[in-house]
Design an enzyme around this catalytic site. Sequence first.
Site, PDB file in Angstrom:
ATOM      1  N   VAL A  11      49.278  30.205  23.369  1.00 32.41           N
ATOM      2  CA  VAL A  11      48.067  29.465  23.011  1.00 32.41           C
ATOM      3  C   VAL A  11      47.135  29.316  24.216  1.00 32.41           C
ATOM      4  CG1 VAL A  11      47.205  27.194  22.304  1.00 32.41           C
ATOM      5  CG2 VAL A  11      49.088  28.249  21.073  1.00 32.41           C
ATOM      6  N   LEU A 156      45.799  29.648  15.661  1.00 33.71           N
ATOM      7  CA  LEU A 156      45.903  31.104  15.835  1.00 33.71           C
ATOM      8  C   LEU A 156      47.277  31.597  15.405  1.00 33.71           C
ATOM      9  CD1 LEU A 156      47.868  31.695  18.468  1.00 33.71           C
ATOM     10  CD2 LEU A 156      45.817  31.119  19.735  1.00 33.71           C
ATOM     11  N   GLY A 263      60.530  32.253  10.932  1.00 35.68           N
ATOM     12  CA  GLY A 263      60.972  31.905  12.286  1.00 35.68           C
ATOM     13  C   GLY A 263      59.759  31.634  13.137  1.00 35.68           C
ATOM     14  N   CYS A 266      56.633  28.044  15.767  1.00 39.65           N
ATOM     15  CA  CYS A 266      55.900  26.930  15.137  1.00 39.65           C
ATOM     16  C   CYS A 266      56.557  26.353  13.883  1.00 39.65           C
ATOM     17  CB  CYS A 266      54.482  27.379  14.829  1.00 39.65           C
ATOM     18  SG  CYS A 266      53.532  27.701  16.318  1.00 39.65           S
TER      19      CYS A 266
HETATM   20  N1  NAD Z   1      52.591  30.200  19.614  1.00 34.66           N
HETATM   21  C1  NAD Z   1      51.789  29.965  18.588  1.00 34.66           C
HETATM   22  O1  NAD Z   1      51.547  30.818  17.753  1.00 34.66           O
HETATM   23  C2  NAD Z   1      51.164  28.606  18.439  1.00 34.66           C
HETATM   24  C3  NAD Z   1      50.120  28.448  17.508  1.00 34.66           C
HETATM   25  C4  NAD Z   1      49.529  27.206  17.381  1.00 34.66           C
HETATM   26  C5  NAD Z   1      49.972  26.119  18.130  1.00 34.66           C
HETATM   27  N2  NAD Z   1      51.008  26.286  19.011  1.00 34.66           N
HETATM   28  C6  NAD Z   1      51.414  25.137  19.802  1.00 34.66           C
HETATM   29  O2  NAD Z   1      50.836  25.257  21.104  1.00 34.66           O
HETATM   30  C7  NAD Z   1      51.727  24.758  22.102  1.00 34.66           C
HETATM   31  C8  NAD Z   1      52.039  25.848  23.124  1.00 34.66           C
HETATM   32  O3  NAD Z   1      52.698  26.887  22.424  1.00 34.66           O
HETATM   33  P1  NAD Z   1      52.954  28.311  23.108  1.00 34.66           P
HETATM   34  O4  NAD Z   1      53.599  29.165  22.069  1.00 34.66           O
HETATM   35  O5  NAD Z   1      51.719  28.768  23.771  1.00 34.66           O
HETATM   36  O6  NAD Z   1      54.041  27.883  24.206  1.00 34.66           O
HETATM   37  P2  NAD Z   1      54.616  28.764  25.417  1.00 34.66           P
HETATM   38  O7  NAD Z   1      56.002  28.305  25.596  1.00 34.66           O
HETATM   39  O8  NAD Z   1      54.324  30.207  25.189  1.00 34.66           O
HETATM   40  O9  NAD Z   1      53.722  28.288  26.654  1.00 34.66           O
HETATM   41  C9  NAD Z   1      53.771  27.006  27.208  1.00 34.66           C
HETATM   42  C10 NAD Z   1      53.464  27.116  28.690  1.00 34.66           C
HETATM   43  O10 NAD Z   1      53.324  25.806  29.240  1.00 34.66           O
HETATM   44  C11 NAD Z   1      53.797  25.854  30.569  1.00 34.66           C
HETATM   45  N3  NAD Z   1      54.017  24.487  31.073  1.00 34.66           N
HETATM   46  C12 NAD Z   1      54.983  23.607  30.759  1.00 34.66           C
HETATM   47  N4  NAD Z   1      54.813  22.455  31.446  1.00 34.66           N
HETATM   48  C13 NAD Z   1      53.705  22.594  32.183  1.00 34.66           C
HETATM   49  C14 NAD Z   1      53.002  21.758  33.093  1.00 34.66           C
HETATM   50  N5  NAD Z   1      53.405  20.507  33.338  1.00 34.66           N
HETATM   51  N6  NAD Z   1      51.902  22.238  33.704  1.00 34.66           N
HETATM   52  C15 NAD Z   1      51.486  23.492  33.452  1.00 34.66           C
HETATM   53  N7  NAD Z   1      52.111  24.333  32.606  1.00 34.66           N
HETATM   54  C16 NAD Z   1      53.201  23.896  31.967  1.00 34.66           C
HETATM   55  C17 NAD Z   1      55.046  26.706  30.480  1.00 34.66           C
HETATM   56  O11 NAD Z   1      55.431  27.218  31.734  1.00 34.66           O
HETATM   57  C18 NAD Z   1      54.568  27.792  29.498  1.00 34.66           C
HETATM   58  O12 NAD Z   1      54.037  28.916  30.183  1.00 34.66           O
HETATM   59  C19 NAD Z   1      52.949  24.240  21.352  1.00 34.66           C
HETATM   60  O13 NAD Z   1      52.776  22.875  21.086  1.00 34.66           O
HETATM   61  C20 NAD Z   1      52.911  25.026  20.053  1.00 34.66           C
HETATM   62  O14 NAD Z   1      53.528  24.347  19.000  1.00 34.66           O
HETATM   63  C21 NAD Z   1      51.604  27.504  19.193  1.00 34.66           C
END
Ligand code: NAD
Length: 444
Positions: A11, A156, A263, A266
């Site tokens: 994201v 997304l 899976g 999310c």
């Molecule tokens: N993946 C998807 O398709 C999607 C879609 C919509 C919403 N989301 C939501 O968005 C959020 C992020 O999802 P994602 O899939 O991108 O996660 P991800 O695990 O791919 O990325 C999260 C990132 O945050 C970083 N991080 C953790 N703690 C941190 C800090 N204190 N400072 C800076 N960076 C830090 C991690 O190192 C990691 O790179 C989640 O809440 C998820 O539910 C995800």
Amino acid sequence: MNIAVVGTGYVGLVTGACFSEIGVYVTCVDVDENKIQQLKEGIVPIYEPGLEDLVKKNHQAGRLQFSTDLTDCLEEVDVIFSAVGTPPDEDGSADLRYVLEVAQTIGKHINHYILVVTKSTVPVGTAQKVKAAIQKELDKRGVIVPFDVASNPEFLKEGTAIKDFMSPDRVVVGVESERAKELMDRLYKPFTLNHYRMIYTDIPSAEMIKYAANAMLATRISFMNDIANLCDLVGADVNSVRNGIGSDTRIGSKFLYPGCGYGGSCFPKDVKALIKTASQYGYSMQVLQAVEAVNDKQKTILFDKLKATLACHCGLDPQSHDLLGKTIALWGLAFKPDTDDMREAPSVVLIDLLLNAGCTVKVYDPVAMDECKRRFEDKVIYAQDMYDAALDVDALLLLTEWKEFRLPSWKVLKKTMNHPIVLDGRNIYDKKEMKENGFIYECI
Ligand SMILES: NC(=O)c1ccc[n+]([C@@H]2O[C@H](COP(=O)([O-])OP(=O)(O)OC[C@H]3O[C@@H](n4cnc5c(N)ncnc54)[C@H](O)[C@@H]3O)[C@@H](O)[C@H]2O)c1
């Protein structure tokens, strides 16, 4: 405009790259030093179509920077998007540790007005916790710095993330001040010029919209899986049923595809978190509990079908259904096509079941092989390509409907597999054609 995006995952990186593409100066921040170093070198650590080009182009143009330290850019930024992970806690609730860590850092260091936007999927009430965490740090410092919080859940889809971000169906924003609304309007206007699709609401509703959306989509999938399993028993064809109900405009045709379970990062965690939120308020989400139970069972359905099929056609002991010594191929490891994400993927459950049953497992996925190696190391055999995976196997299981799996050469597979058994977890093959090619074919 200057913004920071904290958390450079699926994201955060897409958000940062897309905002930089429309001219915003973006600093993407992550605690993962390795990730940030790779990004600085133009290497995108995740597979997302179009993302690498966008990142390289905007990095070279100087609009997209990377850092491991949010304080590097705090002086310049007007808005901070927090897109850190919110993994499920042991009890299923969303773990807000990272979200609150970011809030603390902000409170410790800001010296001018900043809008703090939560993009991560977080339970209702989180924005207030973020606000309190920032305020607590400001109080400790004994300073008065104005700030706002907002909720901007992300919709997304991995695999089409750039397109989804650039032309969103809608942008949902929860705000509690006019200043915050104006900032969000300015930032998102370039994406919504053709059709104005901003939905402004209060913050708790914005937080809830994200969970309700994912819960609804997961519900449709589990509902169709339940219907598919019943179709199997009563002799109906779920594809015809899907067409029949999907053409009703009140129902619509999307998200009605039965399969071997949903899976990804999310749906499973968001369904769990919503059930947990409800229970914290003394309410029981009965529909979602069933959605989850159906999905857990559905992830094992190909394993059950495999045992039944091998018992029927390969003389497996019908009592023990012992799979010991069988070699099974898996096509597809990612939880869906066009991503390397294996979080909560049915493949993970199946590989565990097959290995525990004493099978040799051969796997192939166009992009998720490295991710699989990270998880399963040398416990499975990594094939060179889809045909290599199927060589000398007792059965082939299709788990992810990648395009390259859609029209394989059945003639080659018939010659090279030990037994011509195909279990289709995504219903992409034609029953009649499979039979004509001499295959024993099972689907959902
Ligand atoms: N993946 C998807 O398709 C999607 C879609 C919509 C919403 N989301 C939501 O968005 C959020 C992020 O999802 P994602 O899939 O991108 O996660 P991800 O695990 O791919 O990325 C999260 C990132 O945050 C970083 N991080 C953790 N703690 C941190 C800090 N204190 N400072 C800076 N960076 C830090 C991690 O190192 C990691 O790179 C989640 O809440 C998820 O539910 C995800």
